[in-house]
Design a protein around this motif. Structure first.
Motif, PDB file in Angstrom:
ATOM      1  N   THR A 128      -8.606 -21.056  11.069  1.00  0.00           N
ATOM      2  CA  THR A 128      -7.288 -21.374  11.597  1.00  0.00           C
ATOM      3  C   THR A 128      -6.774 -20.287  12.535  1.00  0.00           C
ATOM      4  O   THR A 128      -7.250 -19.148  12.524  1.00  0.00           O
ATOM      5  N   ALA A 129      -5.788 -20.681  13.343  1.00  0.00           N
ATOM      6  CA  ALA A 129      -5.135 -19.722  14.232  1.00  0.00           C
ATOM      7  C   ALA A 129      -4.139 -18.887  13.445  1.00  0.00           C
ATOM      8  O   ALA A 129      -3.609 -19.326  12.420  1.00  0.00           O
ATOM      9  N   SER A 130      -3.893 -17.686  13.921  1.00  0.00           N
ATOM     10  CA  SER A 130      -2.918 -16.810  13.271  1.00  0.00           C
ATOM     11  C   SER A 130      -1.500 -17.240  13.617  1.00  0.00           C
ATOM     12  O   SER A 130      -0.570 -17.029  12.836  1.00  0.00           O
ATOM     13  N   LEU A 140      -5.561 -29.982  12.998  1.00  0.00           N
ATOM     14  CA  LEU A 140      -6.782 -29.959  12.182  1.00  0.00           C
ATOM     15  C   LEU A 140      -6.461 -29.676  10.717  1.00  0.00           C
ATOM     16  O   LEU A 140      -7.120 -30.223   9.826  1.00  0.00           O
ATOM     17  N   SER A 141      -5.466 -28.859  10.455  1.00  0.00           N
ATOM     18  CA  SER A 141      -5.079 -28.586   9.067  1.00  0.00           C
ATOM     19  C   SER A 141      -4.635 -29.871   8.373  1.00  0.00           C
ATOM     20  O   SER A 141      -4.973 -30.117   7.204  1.00  0.00           O
ATOM     21  N   PRO A 174      -8.553 -23.767  16.853  1.00  0.00           N
ATOM     22  CA  PRO A 174      -9.317 -23.827  15.607  1.00  0.00           C
ATOM     23  C   PRO A 174     -10.821 -23.901  15.870  1.00  0.00           C
ATOM     24  O   PRO A 174     -11.252 -24.432  16.891  1.00  0.00           O
ATOM     25  N   THR A 175     -11.576 -23.373  14.930  1.00  0.00           N
ATOM     26  CA  THR A 175     -13.038 -23.487  14.972  1.00  0.00           C
ATOM     27  C   THR A 175     -13.508 -24.173  13.699  1.00  0.00           C
ATOM     28  O   THR A 175     -13.019 -23.862  12.606  1.00  0.00           O
ATOM     29  N   THR A 199      -7.017 -35.551  18.297  1.00  0.00           N
ATOM     30  CA  THR A 199      -8.124 -35.716  17.352  1.00  0.00           C
ATOM     31  C   THR A 199      -7.623 -36.439  16.100  1.00  0.00           C
ATOM     32  O   THR A 199      -6.544 -36.139  15.591  1.00  0.00           O
ATOM     33  N   SER A 200      -8.406 -37.383  15.628  1.00  0.00           N
ATOM     34  CA  SER A 200      -7.983 -38.211  14.494  1.00  0.00           C
ATOM     35  C   SER A 200      -9.056 -38.236  13.408  1.00  0.00           C
ATOM     36  O   SER A 200     -10.126 -37.634  13.550  1.00  0.00           O
TER      37      SER A 200
END
Length: 258
Positions: A128-130, A140-141, A174-175, A199-200
């Motif tokens: 996740t991003a900071s 994405l979360s 995100p990765t 994105t789904s």
């Protein structure tokens, strides 16, 4: 000078594939090649086969409630076969559903919770991003939480990118990292190659299928794809109705001017 019999004569040919008496004469004497077989029978055969398969698989992806709604439309024995298959699939999924939520992990836990755990099956990690301003990471979360609930047999983890990898660039978040048998088998940096902020779960389904976490005919995957197709068809029909309505309105306006 060549003998008349040896001279090549330019024969007028309008369309070598046309069914004409002249072309038949030319084919008979080898002046033009035989007409290739028409693809129409093969196309028609493929269409018939596709329709047959679509009819046979018309109940694929439908859950128990949806099957019950078809009691008046389908053969009872045929429906019962699918009911039993669905019950068996659900029972199998419930037995394997040992997770059901996203695991927030720290760096000291990474090896145990991810690398070692992937010996038992694929593990999906979201770096996740900071910053909370990263839209893709927030998207994405949310998808991670939904996927963890729906695919309880699969382990989904989250860890801040800079915590997992020292000095990991924020722009790479995100990765997604997918581990299997202790190795990284898939890596996706940002959601650019998926659908970005749009994105789904369809994209997540496709990822799970791609890495072999679930089969392509998994009922959860099939059902969501079918629903997406139905929604797209409804939108298409709605646009067609609106377009027809707009044209009719313009015609009425033109009549008023007349």
């Amino acid at each position: 000078m060549a003998a008349p019999a040896d001279q090549r004569i330019a024969v007028p040919i309008d369309d070598p594939n046309a069914d004409t008496e002249w072309n038949e004469i030319l084919r008979k004497h080898g002046v033009i090649p035989e007409k290739p077989p028409s693809p129409t029978p093969m196309i028609e055969e493929a269409i018939v086969e596709a329709r047959r398969l679509a009819h046979e698989n018309r109940l694929e992806g439908k859950d128990i409630d949806e099957l019950d709604e078809l009691e008046d439309e389908e053969d009872e024995d045929f429906l019962e076969q699918y009911r039993q298959r669905r019950l068996k699939e659900l029972s199998s999924l419930q037995k394997k559903s040992v997770h059901g939520s996203v695991y927030p992990i720290s760096k000291p836990e990474y090896s145990r919770e991810v690398t070692e755990a992937s010996q038992a099956g694929p593990v999906f990690v979201h770096l996740t991003a900071s910053l909370g301003t990263n839209v893709e990471s927030r998207v994405l979360s949310q998808l991670w939480r939904q996927a963890a609930q729906e695919y309880g047999e699969i382990k989904f983890c989250e860890i801040r990118g800079s915590q997992a990898i020292e000095n990991y660039p924020e722009r790479n978040c995100p990765t997604i990292l997918v581990y299997n048998k202790g190795d990284i088998v898939k890596q996706i940096v940002t959601l650019m190659t998926l659908a970005g902020p749009k994105t789904s779960m369809l994209d997540i389904d496709n990822l799970l299928v791609e890495v072999g976490a679930v089969p392509d005919n998994d009922m959860r995957v099939v059902k969501r794809r079918r629903e997406a197709e139905d929604n797209e068809e409804e939108r298409y029909m709605s646009r067609g109705i609106k377009s027809s309505s707009d044209r009719a309105k313009r015609d009425d306006d033109d009549d008023d001017w007349d």
